[in-house]
Design a protein around this motif. Structure first.
Motif, short mmCIF file in Angstrom:
data_model
loop_
_atom_site.label_atom_id
_atom_site.label_comp_id
_atom_site.label_asym_id
_atom_site.label_seq_id
_atom_site.Cartn_x
_atom_site.Cartn_y
_atom_site.Cartn_z
N MET A 1 0.83 -1.19 0.00
CA MET A 1 0.00 0.00 0.00
C MET A 1 0.88 1.25 0.00
N LYS A 2 0.51 2.21 -0.82
CA LYS A 2 1.24 3.46 -0.92
C LYS A 2 1.05 4.26 0.38
N PRO A 3 2.14 4.85 0.91
CA PRO A 3 1.98 5.63 2.14
C PRO A 3 1.13 6.88 1.90
N TYR A 4 0.49 7.32 2.97
CA TYR A 4 -0.33 8.53 2.87
C TYR A 4 0.54 9.75 2.62
N LYS A 5 -0.03 10.72 1.91
CA LYS A 5 0.66 11.99 1.69
C LYS A 5 0.71 12.76 2.99
N ILE A 6 1.76 13.53 3.16
CA ILE A 6 1.91 14.42 4.32
C ILE A 6 1.13 15.70 4.00
N PRO A 7 0.26 16.15 4.90
CA PRO A 7 -0.56 17.33 4.61
C PRO A 7 0.20 18.65 4.80
N GLU A 8 1.38 18.69 4.24
CA GLU A 8 2.21 19.90 4.24
C GLU A 8 2.90 19.93 2.89
N SER A 9 2.80 21.08 2.21
CA SER A 9 3.29 21.15 0.84
C SER A 9 3.93 22.49 0.54
N VAL A 10 4.48 22.57 -0.69
CA VAL A 10 5.03 23.83 -1.19
C VAL A 10 4.28 24.23 -2.45
N LEU A 11 4.26 25.52 -2.69
CA LEU A 11 3.76 26.11 -3.92
C LEU A 11 4.92 26.94 -4.46
N VAL A 12 5.30 26.71 -5.71
CA VAL A 12 6.41 27.45 -6.31
C VAL A 12 5.89 28.18 -7.54
N VAL A 13 5.86 29.51 -7.46
CA VAL A 13 5.44 30.34 -8.59
C VAL A 13 6.68 30.64 -9.42
N ILE A 14 6.67 30.20 -10.67
CA ILE A 14 7.80 30.38 -11.59
C ILE A 14 7.48 31.56 -12.49
N TYR A 89 -4.60 11.05 1.61
CA TYR A 89 -4.17 11.41 2.96
C TYR A 89 -4.76 10.43 3.98
N ALA A 90 -4.19 10.43 5.16
CA ALA A 90 -4.69 9.56 6.24
C ALA A 90 -6.16 9.88 6.52
N PRO A 91 -6.91 8.88 6.96
CA PRO A 91 -8.31 9.12 7.28
C PRO A 91 -8.46 10.29 8.27
N GLY A 92 -9.43 11.15 7.99
CA GLY A 92 -9.69 12.29 8.86
C GLY A 92 -8.90 13.55 8.53
N VAL A 93 -7.89 13.44 7.66
CA VAL A 93 -7.11 14.62 7.30
C VAL A 93 -7.88 15.39 6.23
N THR A 94 -8.20 16.63 6.52
CA THR A 94 -8.99 17.44 5.58
C THR A 94 -8.31 18.76 5.23
N GLN A 95 -7.23 19.11 5.94
CA GLN A 95 -6.55 20.37 5.67
C GLN A 95 -5.08 20.16 5.34
N ASN A 96 -4.55 21.07 4.53
CA ASN A 96 -3.15 21.05 4.14
C ASN A 96 -2.55 22.42 4.44
N THR A 97 -1.28 22.43 4.83
CA THR A 97 -0.54 23.67 5.01
C THR A 97 0.43 23.81 3.85
N GLU A 98 0.29 24.90 3.12
CA GLU A 98 1.07 25.16 1.91
C GLU A 98 2.03 26.32 2.17
N HIS A 99 3.32 26.13 1.82
CA HIS A 99 4.35 27.14 2.01
C HIS A 99 4.73 27.70 0.64
N VAL A 100 4.73 29.03 0.51
CA VAL A 100 4.87 29.67 -0.80
C VAL A 100 6.32 30.08 -1.08
N PHE A 101 6.75 29.75 -2.29
CA PHE A 101 8.06 30.12 -2.83
C PHE A 101 7.85 30.72 -4.22
N SER A 102 8.85 31.43 -4.69
CA SER A 102 8.86 31.85 -6.09
C SER A 102 10.26 31.66 -6.63
N VAL A 103 10.36 31.66 -7.95
CA VAL A 103 11.67 31.56 -8.59
C VAL A 103 11.60 32.32 -9.91
#
Length: 153
Positions: A1-14, A89-103
């Motif tokens: 089984m594939k592991p659950y995604k971590i509900p923390e991510s990045v956004l990169v504006v190019i 995502y793991a059961p019950g996970v409904t929110q994600n925290t996104e950290h913003v970057f640009s390049v």
């Protein structure tokens, strides 16, 4: 089984110096245009490492820290995970925290998409790019680009 995604991510504006923004269309979701996004691979993966990895995986662009350097906006967004993606995502996970970057990249920078993730790309003036994004936090980041990148619109 594939592991659950971590509900923390990045956004990169190019973008280029003249505020042309790269958008990529999600594979399997025609019309879903976005900047580079991706979750941490491990809870202790540094955010800059995540942004650097995702930038390369999704576009083939290498942030070497000198000619192409990621800028950490030190901005985080918390949002509801779209229902179509909650199964990742793991059961019950409904929110994600996104950290913003640009390049900033030079005009004509080659883009090599990951075909399993994205089908096409387009460069658009930043206001048009913001209008095309399906994600409100992505659109808002693009609208902040002139101020955050210190570029006149």
């Amino acid at each position: 089984m594939k592991p659950y995604k971590i509900p923390e991510s990045v956004l990169v504006v190019i973008h280029t110096a003249d505020l042309q923004v790269l958008l990529i269309e999600r594979a399997g979701n025609p019309g879903f245009w976005q900047s580079v996004t991706g979750s941490l691979d491990a809870p202790d993966e540094p955010l800059l490492a995540t942004a650097t990895r995702e930038l390369f995986e999704e576009t083939g662009i290498v942030a070497d820290g000198e000619t192409i350097a990621l800028r950490d906006w030190r901005l985080s967004n918390v949002y509801e995970i779209y229902p179509i993606w909650r199964h990742r995502y793991a059961p019950g996970v409904t929110q994600n925290t996104e950290h913003v970057f640009s390049v900033e990249v030079p005009p004509g920078t080659p883009v090599t998409l990951s075909p399993r993730e994205h089908t096409q790309y387009v460069w658009l003036p930043y206001l048009e790019a913001a209008d095309q994004c399906f994600s409100s936090s992505n659109a808002e980041a693009i609208l902040q680009l002139p101020r955050r990148a210190g570029i006149s619109a």
